[in-house]
Design an enzyme around this catalytic site. Structure first.
Site, PDB file in Angstrom:
ATOM      1  N   GLY A  22       0.583  -1.210   0.000  1.00 56.28           N
ATOM      2  CA  GLY A  22       0.056  -0.160   0.046  1.00 56.28           C
ATOM      3  C   GLY A  22       0.891   1.194  -0.023  1.00 56.28           C
ATOM      4  O   GLY A  22       1.797   1.412  -0.700  1.00 56.28           O
ATOM      5  N   ILE A  23       0.384   2.033   0.839  1.00 59.48           N
ATOM      6  CA  ILE A  23       0.985   3.527   0.848  1.00 59.48           C
ATOM      7  C   ILE A  23       2.413   3.334   1.454  1.00 59.48           C
ATOM      8  O   ILE A  23       3.261   4.109   0.742  1.00 59.48           O
ATOM      9  CB  ILE A  23      -0.037   4.572   1.618  1.00 59.48           C
ATOM     10  N   ASP A  61       5.584  -5.349  15.748  1.00 60.00           N
ATOM     11  CA  ASP A  61       4.428  -4.945  16.230  1.00 60.00           C
ATOM     12  C   ASP A  61       4.652  -3.442  16.699  1.00 60.00           C
ATOM     13  O   ASP A  61       5.382  -3.562  17.914  1.00 60.00           O
ATOM     14  CB  ASP A  61       3.905  -6.088  17.032  1.00 60.00           C
ATOM     15  N   VAL A  62       3.724  -2.515  16.254  1.00 63.04           N
ATOM     16  CA  VAL A  62       3.922  -1.134  16.854  1.00 63.04           C
ATOM     17  C   VAL A  62       3.494  -1.163  18.338  1.00 63.04           C
ATOM     18  O   VAL A  62       3.861  -0.089  18.906  1.00 63.04           O
ATOM     19  CB  VAL A  62       3.723  -0.018  15.641  1.00 63.04           C
ATOM     20  N   TYR A 146     -10.568   5.177  14.186  1.00 65.85           N
ATOM     21  CA  TYR A 146      -9.600   5.645  13.337  1.00 65.85           C
ATOM     22  C   TYR A 146      -9.436   7.252  13.074  1.00 65.85           C
ATOM     23  O   TYR A 146      -8.718   7.830  13.122  1.00 65.85           O
ATOM     24  CB  TYR A 146      -9.958   4.997  11.745  1.00 65.85           C
ATOM     25  N   LYS A 150      -6.159   9.240  13.850  1.00 67.61           N
ATOM     26  CA  LYS A 150      -5.752  10.399  12.882  1.00 67.61           C
ATOM     27  C   LYS A 150      -5.651  11.754  13.143  1.00 67.61           C
ATOM     28  O   LYS A 150      -4.617  12.577  12.907  1.00 67.61           O
ATOM     29  CB  LYS A 150      -6.259  10.030  11.386  1.00 67.61           C
ATOM     30  N   THR A 181      -6.120   0.382  -1.444  1.00 62.12           N
ATOM     31  CA  THR A 181      -4.922  -0.438  -0.835  1.00 62.12           C
ATOM     32  C   THR A 181      -5.777  -1.535  -0.232  1.00 62.12           C
ATOM     33  O   THR A 181      -6.960  -1.426  -0.078  1.00 62.12           O
ATOM     34  CB  THR A 181      -4.296   0.400   0.305  1.00 62.12           C
TER      35      THR A 181
HETATM   36  N1  LIG Z   1      -5.888   3.760   2.077  1.00 64.12           N
HETATM   37  C1  LIG Z   1      -6.534   4.915   2.349  1.00 64.12           C
HETATM   38  O1  LIG Z   1      -7.309   5.217   1.632  1.00 64.12           O
HETATM   39  C2  LIG Z   1      -5.962   5.755   3.294  1.00 64.12           C
HETATM   40  C3  LIG Z   1      -6.020   6.861   3.659  1.00 64.12           C
HETATM   41  C4  LIG Z   1      -5.766   7.699   4.601  1.00 64.12           C
HETATM   42  C5  LIG Z   1      -4.662   7.330   5.220  1.00 64.12           C
HETATM   43  N2  LIG Z   1      -4.150   6.222   4.966  1.00 64.12           N
HETATM   44  C6  LIG Z   1      -3.040   5.648   6.032  1.00 64.12           C
HETATM   45  O2  LIG Z   1      -2.121   5.569   5.142  1.00 64.12           O
HETATM   46  C7  LIG Z   1      -1.101   4.340   6.040  1.00 64.12           C
HETATM   47  C8  LIG Z   1      -0.865   3.199   5.056  1.00 64.12           C
HETATM   48  O3  LIG Z   1      -2.416   2.212   4.827  1.00 64.12           O
HETATM   49  P1  LIG Z   1      -2.461   1.641   3.623  1.00 64.12           P
HETATM   50  O4  LIG Z   1      -3.999   2.150   3.073  1.00 64.12           O
HETATM   51  O5  LIG Z   1      -1.480   1.465   2.662  1.00 64.12           O
HETATM   52  O6  LIG Z   1      -2.830   0.010   4.204  1.00 64.12           O
HETATM   53  P2  LIG Z   1      -2.104  -1.197   4.363  1.00 64.12           P
HETATM   54  O7  LIG Z   1      -3.028  -2.192   5.002  1.00 64.12           O
HETATM   55  O8  LIG Z   1      -1.411  -1.632   3.180  1.00 64.12           O
HETATM   56  O9  LIG Z   1      -0.904  -0.889   5.406  1.00 64.12           O
HETATM   57  C9  LIG Z   1      -1.144  -0.945   6.936  1.00 64.12           C
HETATM   58  C10 LIG Z   1       0.588  -1.285   7.102  1.00 64.12           C
HETATM   59  O10 LIG Z   1       0.226  -1.316   8.803  1.00 64.12           O
HETATM   60  C11 LIG Z   1       0.852  -2.298   9.243  1.00 64.12           C
HETATM   61  N3  LIG Z   1       0.276  -2.456  10.506  1.00 64.12           N
HETATM   62  C12 LIG Z   1      -0.843  -2.951  11.064  1.00 64.12           C
HETATM   63  N4  LIG Z   1      -0.961  -3.168  12.165  1.00 64.12           N
HETATM   64  C13 LIG Z   1       0.202  -3.208  12.554  1.00 64.12           C
HETATM   65  C14 LIG Z   1       0.953  -3.531  13.943  1.00 64.12           C
HETATM   66  N5  LIG Z   1       0.333  -3.554  15.134  1.00 64.12           N
HETATM   67  N6  LIG Z   1       2.280  -3.271  13.897  1.00 64.12           N
HETATM   68  C15 LIG Z   1       3.045  -2.942  13.006  1.00 64.12           C
HETATM   69  N7  LIG Z   1       2.333  -2.516  11.763  1.00 64.12           N
HETATM   70  C16 LIG Z   1       1.072  -2.832  11.590  1.00 64.12           C
HETATM   71  C17 LIG Z   1       0.528  -3.462   8.128  1.00 64.12           C
HETATM   72  O11 LIG Z   1       1.384  -4.732   8.309  1.00 64.12           O
HETATM   73  C18 LIG Z   1       0.871  -2.660   6.890  1.00 64.12           C
HETATM   74  O12 LIG Z   1       2.051  -2.694   6.604  1.00 64.12           O
HETATM   75  C19 LIG Z   1      -1.861   4.067   7.144  1.00 64.12           C
HETATM   76  O13 LIG Z   1      -1.488   5.067   8.147  1.00 64.12           O
HETATM   77  C20 LIG Z   1      -3.286   4.558   6.785  1.00 64.12           C
HETATM   78  O14 LIG Z   1      -4.245   4.844   7.928  1.00 64.12           O
HETATM   79  C21 LIG Z   1      -4.592   4.914   4.177  1.00 64.12           C
END
Ligand SMILES: NC(=O)c1ccc[n+]([C@@H]2O[C@H](COP(=O)([O-])OP(=O)(O)OC[C@H]3O[C@@H](n4cnc5c(N)ncnc54)[C@H](O)[C@@H]3O)[C@@H](O)[C@H]2O)c1
Length: 241
Positions: A22-23, A61-62, A146, A150, A181
């Site tokens: 993802g991002i 794990d964060v 969430y 944020k 994502t």
């Molecule tokens: N997808 C969207 O529309 C969107 C919009 C705004 C913000 N975001 C933010 O972008 C960021 C990346 O999200 P994404 O959409 O790419 O999703 P994603 O699910 O691909 O990525 C999330 C990541 O967080 C990790 N993660 C989850 N729980 C964890 C834990 N306990 N310990 C360590 N790592 C953990 C996962 O392993 C993964 O690598 C996030 O902060 C998300 O909130 C996403």
């Protein structure tokens, strides 16, 4: 055309939450393309195959303070920390235990990683990029934890920016719009929701992970040397409607 052309040759970058393509993964690839040595983490045992081949990966794990400290102890100097780890479960966040879990991963997890890497960031006079969201500013009836997490990430960004400015560390955030994502896969099962986002977004589409990478590289680069404590929307115009 690449998302951005910045030079991070020789820089050490840590992207927390980059395992699922993802991002975080897109940002890691952007820094890698710009010449950096990139380290990535995630909750999963393995990242995506193309990222496993390119980057040093650690399952982390964060929410585990000791594990985060042990990981951070492996870095003497870090130029950029990107905090991307987050969870959300649309429709399940009114349950108090899960609400607390979301806050622990998304907010406290970002803080844990930044705090643990503070000495390494200070050594490099580096920068932190936190990932916020549209839901930091808009209400979300199905994602209350969430959204709260944020909004707090955005606020934490401001406080750390002030606290660590004397160390030469800049702290900024990116607020993505709606991005395709794994995290948004559940919401995207709802066709009415998908269409409503498209209709409201002036750019007329959902974003792709690569749409966010350029902003992260910019904020980490010398081009943003006078920017700290800010939150940059990258949302196809969603937030101005
Ligand atoms: N997808 C969207 O529309 C969107 C919009 C705004 C913000 N975001 C933010 O972008 C960021 C990346 O999200 P994404 O959409 O790419 O999703 P994603 O699910 O691909 O990525 C999330 C990541 O967080 C990790 N993660 C989850 N729980 C964890 C834990 N306990 N310990 C360590 N790592 C953990 C996962 O392993 C993964 O690598 C996030 O902060 C998300 O909130 C996403």
């Amino acid at each position: 055309m690449p998302a951005a052309s910045f030079d991070f040759d020789g820089a050490t970058i840590v992207v927390i939450g980059a395992s699922r393509g993802g991002i975080g993964a897109a940002i890691a690839r952007g820094f890698g393309d710009a010449g950096a040595e990139v380290h990535i983490t995630g909750a999963e045992p393995e990242p995506m195959p193309e990222d496993a081949a390119r980057f040093a990966y650690t399952q982390l794990d964060v929410t585990d303070t000791e594990a985060v400290r042990a990981y951070a102890a492996g870095f003497a100097s870090v130029d950029v920390l990107v905090n991307c780890a987050a969870i959300t479960r649309r429709g399940e966040e009114m349950a108090p235990d899960f609400f607390s879990r979301v806050i622990d991963v998304n907010l406290t997890g970002s803080f844990r990683c930044a705090e643990a890497l503070h000495p390494a960031l200070k050594a490099a006079r580096g920068s932190v990029i936190n990932i916020a969201s549209m839901y930091a500013r808009f209400g979300s009836p199905r994602n209350p934890a969430y959204g709260a997490s944020k909004a707090a990430v955005e606020q934490l960004t401001k406080s750390l920016a002030i606290a660590w400015a004397p160390d030469g560390i800049r702290v900024n955030a990116v607020a993505p719009g709606f991005i395709v994502t794994e995290q948004s896969a559940r919401a995207r099962q709802d066709p009415a929701f998908v269409a409503a986002i498209e209709a409201r977004t002036p750019a007329g589409r959902w974003g792709q992970p690569g749409d966010i990478a350029g902003a992260a590289l910019f904020l980490a680069s010398p081009a943003a040397a006078f920017m700290t404590g800010t939150c940059l929307p990258v949302d196809g115009g969603y937030s101005v409607v």
